[in-house]
Motif scaffolding. Structure first.
Motif, short mmCIF file in Angstrom:
data_model
loop_
_atom_site.label_atom_id
_atom_site.label_comp_id
_atom_site.label_asym_id
_atom_site.label_seq_id
_atom_site.Cartn_x
_atom_site.Cartn_y
_atom_site.Cartn_z
N VAL A 11 0.86 -1.18 0.00
CA VAL A 11 0.00 0.00 0.00
C VAL A 11 0.90 1.23 0.00
O VAL A 11 1.67 1.45 0.92
CB VAL A 11 -0.92 0.03 1.24
N SER A 43 -1.32 -0.10 -4.45
CA SER A 43 -2.06 1.13 -4.69
C SER A 43 -1.13 2.27 -5.08
O SER A 43 -1.57 3.41 -5.18
CB SER A 43 -2.86 1.51 -3.44
N LYS A 59 -3.34 -3.32 -9.92
CA LYS A 59 -3.34 -1.96 -9.38
C LYS A 59 -4.73 -1.56 -8.90
O LYS A 59 -5.73 -1.84 -9.55
CB LYS A 59 -2.88 -1.00 -10.49
N VAL A 60 -4.75 -0.89 -7.73
CA VAL A 60 -5.95 -0.24 -7.23
C VAL A 60 -5.59 1.21 -6.95
O VAL A 60 -4.43 1.50 -6.63
CB VAL A 60 -6.46 -0.95 -5.94
N SER A 62 -4.77 4.68 -5.18
CA SER A 62 -4.33 5.01 -3.83
C SER A 62 -5.40 5.83 -3.12
O SER A 62 -6.28 6.42 -3.75
CB SER A 62 -3.03 5.80 -3.87
N LEU A 80 -11.81 -1.90 -2.94
CA LEU A 80 -10.59 -2.49 -2.38
C LEU A 80 -10.85 -3.84 -1.75
O LEU A 80 -10.10 -4.81 -1.97
CB LEU A 80 -9.98 -1.53 -1.36
#
Length: 360
Positions: A11, A43, A59-60, A62, A80
């Protein structure tokens, strides 16, 4: 037979610290277990560095971008949590490796930590109010191995009784022998061959205070008798104005290029600081407030050890005086030797060996 699989969970929002630390371990692990399938879930808005190191990533956004993109917190949390559950189910790793946030940034890891994967937590020193919080301590008990990237006794890292713990020393993206020579690094970065060069870096970008520090530093060191190599941070959205005594430099990981620099002015983040120490670069460390990381304590400790200067108050006069000390050859040699002693080896090897033992 199914190939061994490792999922690295990083993260990041304003920098690259968590991603870089896990990449350092993944590189060493790939050398030990070339048959393993390695995947990152991150993220970080600079996830392309994972691609550059030869790894795949999911990818997520941020949390920082969530706010800027006007995505509601509830929507973000749902995305998420859903992605985490689905990725764990689809990839089905033998080992899950998590950095800094044991429960995840929104507790999204709590369900999957009870699945049949082995869980490894990379526990860098954190502020006591964070590391000793009930949620953190409860989540740690769901891990099979806690990796502490510090030397024993150096810092207080509260690990619950009974947790298998490995103290590795600092984990670094590049060893000393992986760095380019001074001459080659200057060629690659487009720096003058014979000038004194000061490297300036204030994190990954995206932080208003650090961006302001960069602007102040460039003005303060104009005409200071050295060429400035200014890091183009991957998340920096401003513009670095070009001038004769300055070169904007972009490379990942910059640790490969550290021998190009005579000195450095840097934020006191964990990864950047440990890399500068390992590669023996005389440095001025500028601490910034962080929710989890105590940069001030780190910079003070290294200053006390004679390995760096700690600039608690960043002003033009203070910075010019400190950099003048770094450019003095005698003082620079003392700082370089002390810095190298602080981080003599790369703990990524020990971390990778321990993780490999959890694989089938």
């Amino acid at each position: 037979m199914r190939y061994p699989r490792i999922l690295f969970y990083a993260v990041d929002g304003l920098g690259l610290g968590h991603v870089t630390r896990l990449l350092a371990i993944a590189r060493k692990l790939r050398g030990i277990r070339p048959d393993a399938e390695i995947l990152f879930f991150t993220s970080s808005e600079a996830e392309d560095v994972i691609f550059r190191e030869g790894f795949a990533a999911v990818k997520v956004p941020s949390k920082t971008l969530r706010s800027q993109a006007r995505i509601r917190p509830a929507t973000y949390a749902r995305v998420l949590h859903t992605l985490t559950l689905n990725l764990m189910a689809a990839f089905h790793p033998h080992v899950l490796v998590v950095d800094t946030f044991a429960a995840g940034c929104l507790q999204e890891l709590l369900p999957v930590l009870r699945w049949d994967s082995k869980n490894v937590f990379v526990f860098r020193v954190q502020r006591p109010e964070v590391s000793r919080a009930p949620l953190m301590q409860s989540a740690l008990q769901l891990y099979d191995l806690v990796i502490v990237p510090h030397t024993p006794g150096e810092v207080d890292v509260p690990v619950p009784e009974g947790c298998d713990t490995l103290w590795t020393g600092p984990i670094l993206i590049r060893d000393r022998d992986e760095a380019f020579s001074r001459e080659r690094a200057r060629q690659l970065l487009g720096l003058p061959a014979d000038a004194k060069v000061v490297y300036i870096s204030f994190g990954g970008g995206g932080d208003a205070d650090m961006d302001a520090a960069l602007a102040l530093s460039l003005d303060a060191l104009a005409g200071a008798g050295a060429h400035l190599a200014v890091a183009e941070a991957p998340l920096y959205r401003g513009q670095i104005l070009r001038r004769e005594d300055m070169t904007a430099v972009a490379h990942y990981p910059m640790a490969e290029m550290y021998q190009a620099f005579d000195a450095a002015v840097s934020a006191a983040g964990y990864n950047s600081t440990m890399e500068l120490m390992h590669h023996g670069i005389p440095s001025v460390l500028v601490p910034f407030p962080r929710q989890v990381d105590d940069q001030l304590e780190r910079a003070r400790a290294l200053a006390k050890a004679g390995a760096a200067y700690c600039l608690e108050t960043l002003s033009a006069d203070n910075l010019r005086q400190a950099v003048a000390q770094l450019l003095d050859e005698g003082r620079a040699a003392e700082l370089a030797q002390a810095a190298s002693r602080q981080v003599p080896t790369n703990g990524a090897v020990r971390a990778a060996e321990a993780i490999s033992e959890l694989l089938p």
